[in-house]
Design a protein around this motif. Structure first.
Motif, short mmCIF file in Angstrom:
data_model
loop_
_atom_site.label_atom_id
_atom_site.label_comp_id
_atom_site.label_asym_id
_atom_site.label_seq_id
_atom_site.Cartn_x
_atom_site.Cartn_y
_atom_site.Cartn_z
N ILE A 1 0.88 -1.33 0.00
CA ILE A 1 -0.03 0.00 0.02
C ILE A 1 0.83 1.23 0.10
CG2 ILE A 1 -1.88 1.14 1.21
CD1 ILE A 1 -2.67 -1.29 2.58
N LEU A 2 0.63 2.18 -0.99
CA LEU A 2 1.51 3.35 -0.97
C LEU A 2 0.44 4.48 -0.99
CD1 LEU A 2 4.55 4.10 -3.25
CD2 LEU A 2 2.83 5.84 -2.66
N LEU A 3 0.45 5.23 0.11
CA LEU A 3 -0.63 6.60 0.15
C LEU A 3 0.47 7.78 -0.21
CD1 LEU A 3 -1.83 4.79 2.85
CD2 LEU A 3 -3.36 6.51 2.01
N ILE A 4 0.09 8.59 -0.91
CA ILE A 4 0.80 9.69 -1.27
C ILE A 4 -0.08 10.99 -1.61
CG2 ILE A 4 1.10 9.26 -3.61
CD1 ILE A 4 4.01 10.22 -3.60
N ASP A 5 0.39 12.33 -1.06
CA ASP A 5 0.04 13.41 -1.34
C ASP A 5 1.23 14.16 -1.45
OD1 ASP A 5 0.43 14.40 1.25
OD2 ASP A 5 -1.87 14.95 1.50
N ALA A 6 0.94 15.43 -1.74
CA ALA A 6 2.00 16.68 -2.03
C ALA A 6 2.89 16.70 -0.53
CB ALA A 6 1.47 17.76 -2.50
N SER A 7 2.29 16.42 0.40
CA SER A 7 3.14 16.69 1.92
C SER A 7 3.60 15.36 2.35
CB SER A 7 2.27 17.59 2.82
OG SER A 7 0.99 16.90 3.03
N GLU A 8 2.94 14.15 2.06
CA GLU A 8 3.34 13.20 2.96
C GLU A 8 3.17 11.97 2.06
OE1 GLU A 8 2.09 13.25 7.26
OE2 GLU A 8 0.73 14.17 6.13
N ASP B 1 7.94 22.64 -8.48
CA ASP B 1 7.85 21.21 -9.08
C ASP B 1 9.13 20.62 -9.23
OD1 ASP B 1 6.17 20.01 -11.13
OD2 ASP B 1 7.63 20.18 -12.51
N MET B 2 10.23 20.99 -9.07
CA MET B 2 11.54 20.25 -9.15
C MET B 2 11.47 19.71 -7.52
SD MET B 2 14.99 22.40 -9.76
CE MET B 2 15.59 22.50 -7.91
N SER C 1 7.20 15.84 2.44
CA SER C 1 7.74 15.87 1.14
C SER C 1 8.76 16.99 1.21
CB SER C 1 6.88 16.26 0.27
OG SER C 1 6.03 17.46 0.77
N GLY C 2 8.53 18.05 2.09
CA GLY C 2 9.23 19.06 2.24
C GLY C 2 9.09 20.05 0.85
N VAL C 3 8.10 19.88 0.23
CA VAL C 3 7.49 20.59 -0.91
C VAL C 3 6.55 21.82 -0.05
CG1 VAL C 3 6.25 20.51 -3.10
CG2 VAL C 3 7.41 18.83 -2.37
N PRO C 4 7.04 22.80 -0.67
CA PRO C 4 6.23 24.19 -0.03
C PRO C 4 4.99 24.01 -0.80
CG PRO C 4 7.76 24.68 -1.50
CD PRO C 4 8.22 23.30 -1.52
N GLY C 5 3.89 24.80 -0.02
CA GLY C 5 2.68 24.53 -0.38
C GLY C 5 2.41 25.71 -1.62
N LYS C 6 0.91 25.43 -2.23
CA LYS C 6 0.90 26.01 -3.68
C LYS C 6 0.90 27.48 -3.57
CE LYS C 6 -1.26 22.94 -6.80
NZ LYS C 6 -2.11 22.01 -6.41
#
Ligand SMILES: [Zn+2]
Length: 420
Positions: free
Chosen positions: A146-153, A193-194, A172-177
Motif C-alpha cells: 500500500i502506498l499513500l501519497i499526497d503533496a506533503s506526505e 515542481d522540482m 515531502s518538504g515541498v512548499p505549499g501551492k
C-alpha cells in the motif's frame, strides 16, 4: 503449500466445511469447540477437559448434562490419538445435534487440522460451534503493498492477510501551492515542481526498496487524497515490476495511518477483484481455445471426466454454483456398483427410481445409494492423481456465468490434444 497461497479448491473446501459447522445448532448449551494451538501439550488440554467434565456435573438439566459430559469424553478420546498437536494445531467440534426435531440428537464429532497455524487456545461450550477463528483462513494470505501519497506526505505499508504494517512514513518538504510575497510566480512554480519531482523519486526509491524483495507480492494499491497519486503513478518513479503490479488506485481522505486503514477497509473488495481478474484470465484462455478450435479444450461432465482420467487435463475449471452429486449405486445382493451424476434436487426421485429396479448383473431388486459426493470433490480427487490444477470459478463475472450456462459448469484446458 509452501508459498502460503491457498488454491481456489482448498478455499472452497474450507468454506464449505465451515458453513456446514456454522449451521449446526444444539438443543441447549451443549456443543463443544476446542482449539489446540501448535506447541500446546495435549495432556494440558485433556486435564482441562477433565475439570470441565467435573464442572458439567452441576448442570441442572439431565439431558444437557449427559450430552455435555458425553461430548467432553468424545473430545478427550480424539485428543488421545495425538501425541502432540499437528504443525498447525487442531480444532475439534463435538456435540449432540438434533437430526429431526427434539429427541433425535446424535453425537457428531469433527476434527479439523487448519491450513495455517492457529494461535488461540480456546474451549467453549455453547449452543453453536465457534468457527470464527477458522473463518479468517478463508482470506487470502498474500501480501499487498500500500502506498499513500499526497503533496506533503507519503506512507508505505504492507498488508499480509489481516496483518497490517506501516513500514515507512515520509514527508515531502515541498512548499505549499501559494508562495510568500515578493517571489516570482514562475520561479516559485518551477522550484516547487522540482522539489515535487525529487520527492516522487525519493518515495519511489523507498517503495522499491520495501516492495521488491517481498516474495509473492500480490499487488500494489496506490491511494491518497487528490490528484498527486496519479502524477506519481504516471511518472517513472516505481520499478516497472511494481508498476505492473498496481491493481487499484483509490481515493482516501487521509495519507497517514488513518488513510492506510481506509485502504484496508476496502481490501476484501480489492482482493475479490484480484481473484475476478484471475478467473477472467483463465476463462479467456479457455474461450480463446474454443474460438480458435485448437482441440486443446473439452467441456461437459462426462467428456471432462474421461479426459481427466486419461491424465490429459492441465487446468480443470468448475463453476462454484454447479449443483451435481456423484452418486454410487450398489447392489446389496451381488455387490455390483455403478455411478451416476445427479442434480441434488433430483436425488429423491432418482432414489425412488431405484426401488424395485433389477440389478443389471444379478437381476435382484436390491439397488440402493451407497455413497454421495459433491461433484467438485469428486472431480478434484481425480485431478489430484494427475497433478491437474483445479480452479473453482465464481459466478461473479460474465465469463464465470458463461462457464455455468454455456459449458455445463465443467470444462478443461488440456495438456495435449486427445485423439478424436
Ligand atoms: Zn446384483
Amino acid at each position: 503449500m509452501s508459498s502460503g497461497k491457498k488454491t481456489s479448491l482448498e478455499l472452497f473446501r474450507l468454506r464449505k466445511t465451515l458453513a456446514m459447522l456454522a449451521s449446526k445448532e444444539g438443543r441447549a448449551t451443549e456443543l463443544i469447540t476446542l482449539y489446540v494451538p501448535p506447541g500446546k501439550q495435549i495432556s494440558d488440554a485433556i486435564n482441562m477437559l477433565r475439570d470441565e467434565y467435573g464442572t458439567a456435573s452441576n448442570i441442572k438439566s439431565t439431558t444437557t448434562r449427559k450430552n455435555v459430559q458425553e461430548a467432553i469424553v468424545k473430545v478427550q478420546q480424539r485428543l488421545k490419538l495425538f501425541k502432540e498437536p499437528p504443525e498447525n494445531g487442531l480444532v475439534i467440534f463435538c456435540g449432540a445435534i438434533p437430526q429431526n426435531g427434539a429427541g433425535s440428537e446424535r453425537m457428531e464429532t469433527y476434527v479439523i487440522v487448519p491450513p495455517e497455524p492457529i494461535r488461540i487456545y480456546l474451549y467453549r461450550c455453547d449452543s453453536r460451534f465457534h468457527t470464527e477463528h477458522l473463518q479468517e483462513f478463508l482470506r487470502e494470505k498474500e501480501t499487498f503493498g500500500i502506498l499513500l501519497i499526497d503533496a506533503s506526505e507519503a506512507t508505505i505499508a504492507t498488508l499480509q492477510g489481516r496483518r497490517l504494517e506501516i513500514v515507512r512514513e515520509l514527508t515531502s518538504g515541498v512548499p505549499g501551492k501559494t508562495r510568500a510575497g515578493g517571489q516570482s510566480a514562475r520561479r516559485y512554480e518551477r522550484l516547487r515542481d522540482m522539489r515535487l519531482q525529487e520527492y516522487f523519486t525519493r518515495v519511489g526509491q523507498h517503495a522499491n526498496e520495501i516492495f521488491l524483495p517481498i516474495e509473492n507480492l500480490k499487488g500494489l494499491i496506490i491511494a491518497g487524497p487528490g490528484p498527486t497519486k496519479y502524477d506519481f503513478e504516471k511518472g517513472e518513479h516505481l520499478n516497472y515490476l511494481l508498476k505492473n503490479k498496481i491493481i487499484d488506485t483509490i481515493d482516501t481522505a487521509y495519507v497517514e495511518e488513518q488513510g492506510v486503514k481506509e485502504v484496508v477497509d476496502k481490501a476484501p473488495e480489492i482482493m475479490r477483484k484480484v481473484r475476478y481478474i484471475e478467473e477472467k484470465q483463465i476463462m479467456q484462455q479457455f474461450l480463446y481455445e474454443v474460438g480458435h478450435d485448437t482441440g486443446m479444450i473439452t467441456y461437459g461432465e462426462a467428456e471432462v471426466r474421461s479426459t481427466l482420467e486419461a491424465g490429459a487435463v492441465r487446468t480443470l475449471l468448475i463453476s462454484e454454483n454447479i449443483d451435481l452429486l456423484r452418486v454410487t449405486v450398489k447392489c446389496s445382493a451381488c455387490g455390483y456398483q455403478e455411478q451416476h451424476s445427479v442434480k441434488s434436487q433430483m436425488l429423491t426421485s432418482f432414489e425412488q427410481g431405484l426401488a424395485g429396479k433389477p440389478c443389471p448383473k444379478c437381476q435382484a431388486p436390491s439397488l440402493a445409494i451407497a455413497e454421495k459426493q459433491d461433484i467438485i470433490d469428486n472431480l478434484a480427487q481425480i485431478a489430484e492423481y494427475s497433478n491437474t490444477d483445479v480452479e473453482i470459478i465464481s459466478g461473479e463475472t460474465e465469463e464465470g456465468q458463461m462457464l455455468k450456462n454455456s459449458f455445463g459448469g465443467i470444462a478443461a484446458i488440456l495438456r495435449f490434444k486427445m485423439q478424436g
